[in-house]
Design an enzyme around this catalytic site. Structure first.
Site, PDB file in Angstrom:
ATOM      1  N   ASN A  45      -0.741 -10.097   7.655  1.00  0.00           N
ATOM      2  CA  ASN A  45      -1.006 -10.859   6.073  1.00  0.00           C
ATOM      3  C   ASN A  45       0.351 -11.155   5.399  1.00  0.00           C
ATOM      4  OD1 ASN A  45      -0.496  -8.156   5.516  1.00  0.00           O
ATOM      5  ND2 ASN A  45      -2.090  -8.141   3.939  1.00  0.00           N
ATOM      6  N   CYS A  93      -3.217  -6.220   0.364  1.00  0.00           N
ATOM      7  CA  CYS A  93      -3.610  -4.980  -0.123  1.00  0.00           C
ATOM      8  C   CYS A  93      -3.605  -4.730  -1.521  1.00  0.00           C
ATOM      9  CB  CYS A  93      -2.669  -4.045   0.680  1.00  0.00           C
ATOM     10  SG  CYS A  93      -0.994  -4.436   0.302  1.00  0.00           S
ATOM     11  N   GLY A 126      -1.164  -1.348   7.218  1.00  0.00           N
ATOM     12  CA  GLY A 126      -2.273  -1.862   7.999  1.00  0.00           C
ATOM     13  C   GLY A 126      -3.435  -1.321   7.154  1.00  0.00           C
ATOM     14  N   GLU A 183       1.747   2.648   4.489  1.00  0.00           N
ATOM     15  CA  GLU A 183       1.238   1.669   3.536  1.00  0.00           C
ATOM     16  C   GLU A 183      -0.096   1.096   3.953  1.00  0.00           C
ATOM     17  OE1 GLU A 183       2.820   1.020   0.700  1.00  0.00           O
ATOM     18  OE2 GLU A 183       4.909   1.776   1.378  1.00  0.00           O
TER      19      GLU A 183
END
Ligand code: NAD
Length: 498
Positions: free
Chosen positions: A165, A298, A242, A264
């Site tokens: 992303n 995220c 991820g 993360e």
């Protein structure tokens, strides 16, 4: 503009730019027998084929990283910083190439790719500036007699696993910190966006990073590749961005060998609009925070939690602004929202919307995939009544907004914290004291106050609870790749002083 990159046996031409398509191991691009397609999500067409590495390739990369680890940590801080400086200048000269390749493989609008490139280069520069400034201590032992000398040493070869992303930001901030600290790296790119990683690695090669210090493996067998590396005692660090599910698998793999881990992971970001908020500002920021990268972030606003006193005004404006967004190919002028990354992910968004429709919700706009080629979905807004169990701990990761109403600030805080995640949160209020009081009570690693975007190299980015371990950026992130080293030095207080 066409660029010619040296020393790669295989390249693809993407938007006129030449990109290496092999694996990069021990200073050389290598091809494999099997290849896989990189798909442009805006057209559903392949734009390149890249080498499909396996566990043996990954272990070759680890051979190279392990062999060079002692030499790389001995490079003086100034020489290492100079290499970073050269790479940073080369990166900046390729801004347009990176942005176009990123848009071609991820679909994000060109303006977002440019912004991501600029932020990535800033992260890299941040670590450049830190390299020659790491500190140590010198102190007497508590009862005298010897000295306590501490410094830091690199953890060792690091596996960096990045998602699709933010194809450039993720590799730049992980590799920036790891290499600055003196750790050789093996990057495992996301199969959806390998080309941006390849350009980044090629740029470091051209800048003069020594063979073996930076390695890159593309693969369609992520689980097998990373399991092989994680089981090898020469690997000393894993840094992963991820999903929380994959993160916990990697933590389990790290446990037997006590591999140092930074994670993360996913988020369930509450976006709180209090009764004294600047509603126009809140609505504008909510649109950016929700629909940037087609909602696939995220730190996206996952639950928009609005005080009843301003709920109607906020919702009306948020829907108006959402309906003004233009969905389309990221290369088209005026595109605000690009495609979803893949067909499978698009199916997931369609299922999510079906689930939402089946709950006590009201669909305010959008709600369907767009016809034609490519994986497009209309920006969608639901008003949600109550707190459906189906949405508890659910990261939407889609251009789908959910608005909840609350009666009080206390209820907003309680609802915001009612999640296993703890990455980003947001508060909108005109009262600074109130903003700080609410911010202190939110169980999240980051709180945006009257703003919906907050990534910056100077800031410690990261989450708590199921959202992760460790931070990227800020003064301390480099220490995620360093271990304290303590030398006890005997000092005879009397001898040799006469
Ligand atoms: P993902 O976990 O499916 O994949 C991420 C990376 O892990 C990819 O490179 C993938 O190939 C690899 N991978 C998949 N299975 C693996 C396995 N078993 N072993 C090793 N590697 C494996 O996530 P995604 O769908 O690509 O990304 C979306 C998720 O990432 C969301 O949950 C999002 O919140 C999170 N994310 C977090 C941050 C952050 O900074 N906290 C940033 C971006 C994305």
């Amino acid at each position: 503009m066409t660029t010619t990159l040296a020393n790669s046996p295989d390249t693809a031409t993407v938007r006129g730019h030449c990109v290496p398509t092999g694996l990069f191991i021990d200073g050389h691009w290598r091809t494999t027998d099997s290849m896989f397609d990189v798909i442009d999500p805006a057209t559903a067409q392949p734009i390149a084929q890249v080498s499909d590495g396996g566990a043996a390739d990954a272990l070759s990369a680890l051979d190279a990283a392990h062999a060079v680890r002692a030499a790389w940590r001995q490079v003086s801080p100034r020489d290492r910083a100079d290499l970073f400086g050269a790479a940073h200048r080369l990166l900046l000269s390729r801004a347009d190439i990176f942005a176009e390749v990123m848009t071609a493989e991820s679909g994000k609008p060109l303006a977002e790719s440019r912004a991501e490139f600029a932020l990535s280069a800033e992260f890299f520069l941040w670590y450049t500036e830190q390299i020659a400034h790491l500190h140590g201590t010198y102190a007497p032992a508590s009862h005298g007699g010897y000295r306590v000398v501490t410094s830091h040493q690199p953890v060792g070869p690091a596996l960096l696993i990045t998602p699709w992303n933010f194809p450039m930001l993720m590799i730049a901030r992980k590799a920036g910190a790891a290499l600055a600290a003196g750790c050789p790296v093996i990057v495992k790119s996301a199969k959806e966006t390998p080309l941006t990683c390849a350009l980044f690695v090629e740029t470091l090669r051209e800048a003069g990073f020594p063979d073996g210090v930076v390695n890159l493996v593309h693969t369609t067998s992520s689980a097998a590749v990373s399991a092989a590396l994680m089981a090898d005692p020469r690997l000393r660090k894993v840094s992963f961005t991820g999903s929380t599910g994959v993160g916990s698998t990697l933590l389990a793999q790290a446990a037997p060998g006590i591999v140092n881990a930074s994670m993360e992971l996913g988020g369930d970001g509450p976006f709180i609009v209090l009764d004294d908020a600047d509603v126009e500002l809140a609505a504008q920021q909510a649109v950016v925070c929700k629909f940037r990268n087609a909602g696939q972030a995220c730190v996206a606003a996952n639950r928009i939690i609005v005080h009843r006193a301003v709920a109607d005004e906020f919702t009306k404006r948020f829907v108006e602004l959402t309906e003004q967004l233009t969905v389309g190919n990221g290369f088209d002028d005026g595109t605000d929202v690009g495609p979803i990354i893949s067909e499978a992910q698009l199916d997931g968004v369609t299922e999510l919307v079906a689930t939402l429709r089946g709950l006590d919700t009201e669909l305010l706009t959008g709600g369907a995939a767009l016809p034609g080629t490519g994986y497009f979905f209309a920006p969608t807004v639901f008003r949600v009544a109550g707190r459906p169990a189906e949405l508890c701990d659910r990261e939407l990761f889609a251009p789908v907004a959910t608005i909840y109403e609350v009666e009080s600030t206390a209820e907003a805080i309680e609802f915001a914290n009612d999640t296993r995640y703890g990455l980003a949160s947001y508060v909108f209020t005109r009262d600074l004291s109130r903003a700080l009081a609410v911010g202190e009570r939110l169980d999240f690693g980051m709180v945006g106050i009257n703003r919906g975007i907050m990534a910056d190299p100077a800031a410690a980015f990261g989450g708590i609870k199921a959202s992760g371990l460790g931070r990227e950026g800020g003064h301390d992130a480099i220490y995620d790749y360093l271990e304290p080293k303590y030398l006890a030095v005997t000092v005879n207080e009397e001898e040799g002083l006469a």
